[in-house]
Enzyme design. Sequence first.
Site, PDB file in Angstrom:
ATOM      1  N   ARG A  28     -23.842  -4.321   5.592  1.00  0.00           N
ATOM      2  CA  ARG A  28     -23.940  -3.180   5.068  1.00  0.00           C
ATOM      3  C   ARG A  28     -24.917  -2.297   5.973  1.00  0.00           C
ATOM      4  NH1 ARG A  28     -22.672  -7.137   1.698  1.00  0.00           N
ATOM      5  NH2 ARG A  28     -21.921  -6.442  -0.502  1.00  0.00           N
ATOM      6  N   ASP A 317     -21.036 -19.227  -1.676  1.00  0.00           N
ATOM      7  CA  ASP A 317     -20.774 -19.673  -0.219  1.00  0.00           C
ATOM      8  C   ASP A 317     -21.522 -20.684   0.069  1.00  0.00           C
ATOM      9  OD1 ASP A 317     -19.255 -17.130   0.247  1.00  0.00           O
ATOM     10  OD2 ASP A 317     -21.254 -16.054   0.887  1.00  0.00           O
ATOM     11  N   ARG A 348     -11.496 -23.364  -0.109  1.00  0.00           N
ATOM     12  CA  ARG A 348     -12.672 -24.382   0.049  1.00  0.00           C
ATOM     13  C   ARG A 348     -12.619 -25.583  -0.844  1.00  0.00           C
ATOM     14  NH1 ARG A 348     -17.134 -19.894   1.923  1.00  0.00           N
ATOM     15  NH2 ARG A 348     -16.618 -19.659   4.082  1.00  0.00           N
TER      16      ARG A 348
HETATM   17  C1  S3P Z   1     -20.155 -10.975   0.066  1.00  0.00           C
HETATM   18  C2  S3P Z   1     -19.767 -11.283  -1.214  1.00  0.00           C
HETATM   19  C3  S3P Z   1     -18.987 -12.701  -1.321  1.00  0.00           C
HETATM   20  C4  S3P Z   1     -19.304 -13.721  -0.405  1.00  0.00           C
HETATM   21  C5  S3P Z   1     -19.097 -13.150   0.897  1.00  0.00           C
HETATM   22  C6  S3P Z   1     -20.057 -11.948   1.366  1.00  0.00           C
HETATM   23  C7  S3P Z   1     -20.740  -9.576   0.366  1.00  0.00           C
HETATM   24  O1  S3P Z   1     -17.497 -12.403  -1.767  1.00  0.00           O
HETATM   25  O2  S3P Z   1     -18.629 -14.699  -0.624  1.00  0.00           O
HETATM   26  O3  S3P Z   1     -19.291 -14.207   1.863  1.00  0.00           O
HETATM   27  O4  S3P Z   1     -21.378  -9.310   1.500  1.00  0.00           O
HETATM   28  O5  S3P Z   1     -20.260  -8.845  -0.510  1.00  0.00           O
HETATM   29  P1  S3P Z   1     -16.942 -12.047  -2.781  1.00  0.00           P
HETATM   30  O6  S3P Z   1     -17.469 -10.492  -3.079  1.00  0.00           O
HETATM   31  O7  S3P Z   1     -15.420 -12.003  -2.690  1.00  0.00           O
HETATM   32  O8  S3P Z   1     -17.254 -12.890  -3.909  1.00  0.00           O
END
Ligand code: S3P
Length: 433
Positions: A28, A317, A348
């Site tokens: 971000r 995660d 997973r």
């Molecule tokens: C993330 C959001 C999650 C996470 C990914 C990183 C992010 O995914 O599993 O590793 O940085 O916004 P989802 O938005 O698909 O749940």
Amino acid sequence: MSASKLLHRVNRLKGELNIPGDKSISHRAVMFGSIAEGVTEIEHFLMGADCLSTVSCFQKMGVKIEVTDEKVIVHGKGYQGLKEPQEILDVGNSGTTTRLMLGILAGTPFHSCVIGDESIAKRPMSRVTNPLRRMGAHIEGREDGNFTPLAIRGGHLKAIEYTSPVASAQVKSAILLAGLQSNSELTTVIEPHKSRDHTERMLRAFGVEVNEDETTASIRGGQTLVGTSIFVPGDISSAAFFLVAGAIVPNSQITLNKVGVNPTRTGIIEVLNRMGANISINEQPGNAFEPIAQIKVETSRLKGITIEGDLIPKLIDEIPVIALLATQAEGDTIIKDAHELKVKETNRIDTVVTELKKLGAIIEPTDDGMIIKGKTPLKGGVAVSSHGDHRIGMMLGVASCITEEPIDLQDAEAISVSYPNFFSDLNSLSKNV
Ligand code: S3P
């Protein structure tokens, strides 16, 4: 060529670690810095393959981004500073790059193509391409825009109110980023459970007004981001491997510094506490928009629990390593409401169950999670695989610390996506006797 690594049991794990920067926050910081006016300096950026894919995509759109050992410096020129890329935007293995960048590309008045690796090609994108199309973006891709390669022509966007069927920060962020480029109306995303809120917090650090409550986030279009300084906290998702290692390896004591403890990410701490782990958290000063803490963990007697509902997005995660943790807890651990595991870097549910079974765990898949019966000694003496998934690779790396026989980890290089120095950090703890 895929690398394999022979991993041996350890006697104990002892010492301190500085965990590398948070992956979600690093992505971000580069993206928001790129669409901001002025310079953004990012400290403790995660130099993992995924975040470097984000850097490379925005460089291809003409943004000057300097990467040094200490800092990443982004010279943003606003949304208008982004240029039509002459090359394909290659996101590598990174779902966050793909989905958040689509939210930005949705409003840019040029053509771009997005492609990634084999794993990305299987991950569903219609969860973002459909709402972005509703806002006015033109997006084409395999199976009606569900899979990469994707072609995008950004357009004039209109604000929407979107009720997302999944709790996903990637979906929420993509829509908020598109909403920022719309007319001055309000874009709102409503989720079934609250997902991580790094986008909302960081946009505020860039001077944008964002409203959030339990399951709703909204943003008014037409606001300008102003470059800023960002310190990226240590990634709690990386710290999780050492929190579990400290709890399950005999005679261990591990201290982790400056770990991000945003409440939308701390499900792993709640799970360790409920399972009875010896863990302590001390908030540390340091970051205006994301809380950080020192976390200590020691070898623990653990008991099985049920993990479900709105806790799932707070630890999605971490489920691979939580499954390993559960093999060392007395009684059953049940993980439910975690269908989303099927659409991560690998499925997973399948990869965790397959690999832990090879080590002797008693674990069964369910439609929305898994059931683990503990406590079971892990045998080892076999080859296991990351399946190209960094978190499966690190979970197996932690498992090897307690297997009776060494294990041979295939596709170990996948770990570089989020934690290039994982094995040197693990080794540093096993050498401190
Ligand atoms: C993330 C959001 C999650 C996470 C990914 C990183 C992010 O995914 O599993 O590793 O940085 O916004 P989802 O938005 O698909 O749940």
